[in-house]
Design a protein around this motif. Structure first.
Motif, PDB file in Angstrom:
ATOM      1  N   GLN A   1      -9.523  31.135 -31.938  1.00  0.00           N
ATOM      2  CA  GLN A   1      -9.903  31.816 -33.168  1.00  0.00           C
ATOM      3  C   GLN A   1     -11.290  32.451 -33.098  1.00  0.00           C
ATOM      4  OE1 GLN A   1      -8.578  30.131 -37.082  1.00  0.00           O
ATOM      5  NE2 GLN A   1     -10.761  29.794 -37.380  1.00  0.00           N
TER       6      GLN A   1
ATOM      7  N   THR B   1      -6.869  23.588 -37.521  1.00  0.00           N
ATOM      8  CA  THR B   1      -8.001  24.297 -36.928  1.00  0.00           C
ATOM      9  C   THR B   1      -8.955  23.265 -36.359  1.00  0.00           C
ATOM     10  OG1 THR B   1      -7.790  25.986 -38.646  1.00  0.00           O
ATOM     11  CG2 THR B   1      -9.811  25.999 -37.340  1.00  0.00           C
TER      12      THR B   1
ATOM     13  N   ALA C   1      -6.861  27.303 -33.288  1.00  0.00           N
ATOM     14  CA  ALA C   1      -5.974  27.059 -34.416  1.00  0.00           C
ATOM     15  C   ALA C   1      -4.545  26.894 -33.906  1.00  0.00           C
ATOM     16  CB  ALA C   1      -6.040  28.198 -35.428  1.00  0.00           C
TER      17      ALA C   1
ATOM     18  N   THR D   1     -13.480  27.768 -31.450  1.00  0.00           N
ATOM     19  CA  THR D   1     -12.581  27.251 -32.471  1.00  0.00           C
ATOM     20  C   THR D   1     -11.163  27.702 -32.182  1.00  0.00           C
ATOM     21  OG1 THR D   1     -14.361  27.352 -34.100  1.00  0.00           O
ATOM     22  CG2 THR D   1     -12.123  27.158 -34.942  1.00  0.00           C
TER      23      THR D   1
END
Length: 379
Positions: free
Chosen positions: A119, A153, A138, A136
């Motif tokens: 992400q 997430t 998800a 990050t």
């Protein structure tokens, strides 16, 4: 040599993966089964009868056993391939948090199809290891009907191993030690836990400032870590031929044990003090999502069978080392209505015996109402 280093080239290659979706093909649990649900509940020490007692669960609004919201750890986190292609080979990753949003219950017989993608990638500076990368990821979980069950997430803090070791942030922490009286107090806190269960917790009765009955976890032992991977699986723990195939395909996932020259998974940091020391830790430590699962235990204890956990967000601050005890606490900080929903925001804090908060977070819960009835949940 770029292995184990954060380089401009490595970051450029990593950023090219942002938004590229791929399927998770090797989950630990692909189905919701009675055994899987039971094993997960045992993995975190959660005795809620809604997950474990078929006769009890049939009398609830769900009409039978459903999985704890935390069961998704065994579908995503514990899969063999959810971490594939994370980039920056050899750069250590510290699980920094979990955010789950839930849309449908997980019923026995449900089958998951999961997709995941990178992400975001952000450069940071920190006390632990100086230059760090917060990346990050998800994942979206769908059932056999193509309906979205949940979204997950999770941020990961990437650090160079030598930088973490030289930073020395955690090296002076003393391991947990307890007197007989202190152990009796911990055991009394276990006995004091409350499962709300079939007694509705009506929104009208909830007040801002209400404190939840804490859930205690610890003192953490190696068996608690083993129980976790028994319940949710592991991305790196593989036996014999499977491990050989894995490290041939992905050499960065193993390190050589200096005592005997044998390759072992990097996941050793969760049970091996030597491996933990290599990255600047005084002892082996818990899994991040393991701690987050304890927060789910707290919330589902409090909310009761008729409520619905819409979202939980927890961040992992510091480490929970072998010997540490964590009290998961909660407090209602807001309540409001939104359309037909009667909602409460619960602040979460995991606090250890040193009084350090190792897991801040919060949860959004849809509660039953004397006026509006039970929360409407699809599926």
């Amino acid at each position: 040599m770029s292995y184990g280093k954060i380089t401009a080239e490595g970051l450029a290659a990593l950023r090219k993966k942002i938004g590229v979706e791929r399927a998770v093909t090797e989950p630990y649990n692909e189905y919701v089964t009675k055994d899987g649900v039971k094993h997960y509940a045992r993995a975190i020490g959660d005795p809620n009868p809604l997950w474990l007692d078929e006769a009890y669960a049939r009398k609830t609004r769900w009409g039978g056993i459903i999985a704890s919201p935390g069961y998704l750890n065994s579908v995503g986190w514990g899969s063999w391939d959810v971490r594939r292609g994370q980039g920056l080979a050899g750069v250590h990753g510290l699980h920094a948090g979990d955010i789950y949003e839930y849309y449908r219950p997980m019923r026995l017989g449900d089958k998951f199809a999961t997709t995941t993608y990178l992400q975001d990638v952000v450069e940071k500076k920190g006390e632990y290891a100086g230059r760090m990368i917060l990346q990050t990821h998800a994942a979206v979980f769908k059932n056999q009907r193509g309906e979205t069950v949940a979204k997950w997430t999770w941020p990961i803090m990437r650090t160079e191993r030598e930088a973490g070791q030289s930073g020395g942030k955690y090296t002076k922490i003393e391991p947990g030690r307890y007197t007989p009286d202190e152990m009796k107090k911990i055991e009394a806190d276990y006995d004091a836990e409350e499962v709300r269960g079939a007694k509705p917790r009506y929104w009208e009765d909830v007040k801002v400032g209400d404190e939840l009955v804490p859930v205690v976890k610890g003192p953490l032992t190696t068996q608690d870590v083993i129980a976790w991977v028994m319940g949710v699986g592991s991305p790196h723990i593989r036996a014999f031929r499977f491990f050989l195939d894995y490290r041939r395909r992905t050499p960065a996932i193993s390190v050589t044990n200096p005592l005997n020259g044998v390759p072992e998974p990097i996941e050793r940091v969760h049970w091996d003090n030597w491996m933990a020391a290599e990255i600047g830790m005084p002892a082996a430590y818990d899994y991040g999502s393991q701690r987050g699962a304890w927060a789910v235990h707290l919330i589902t204890n409090w909310m009761g069978d008729d409520a619905w956990l819409k979202k939980i967000e927890v961040m992992y601050r510091g480490m929970n080392f072998l010997g540490d005890t964590t009290w998961i606490k909660g407090k209602v900080v807001r309540k409001w209505t939104e359309g037909p929903e009667y909602l409460a925001d619960v602040e979460i804090a995991g606090i250890n015996q040193r009084k350090a908060v190792t897991m801040p977070g919060h949860a959004i819960v849809a509660l039953p109402s004397r006026v509006g009835g039970v929360p409407k949940v699809q599926g």
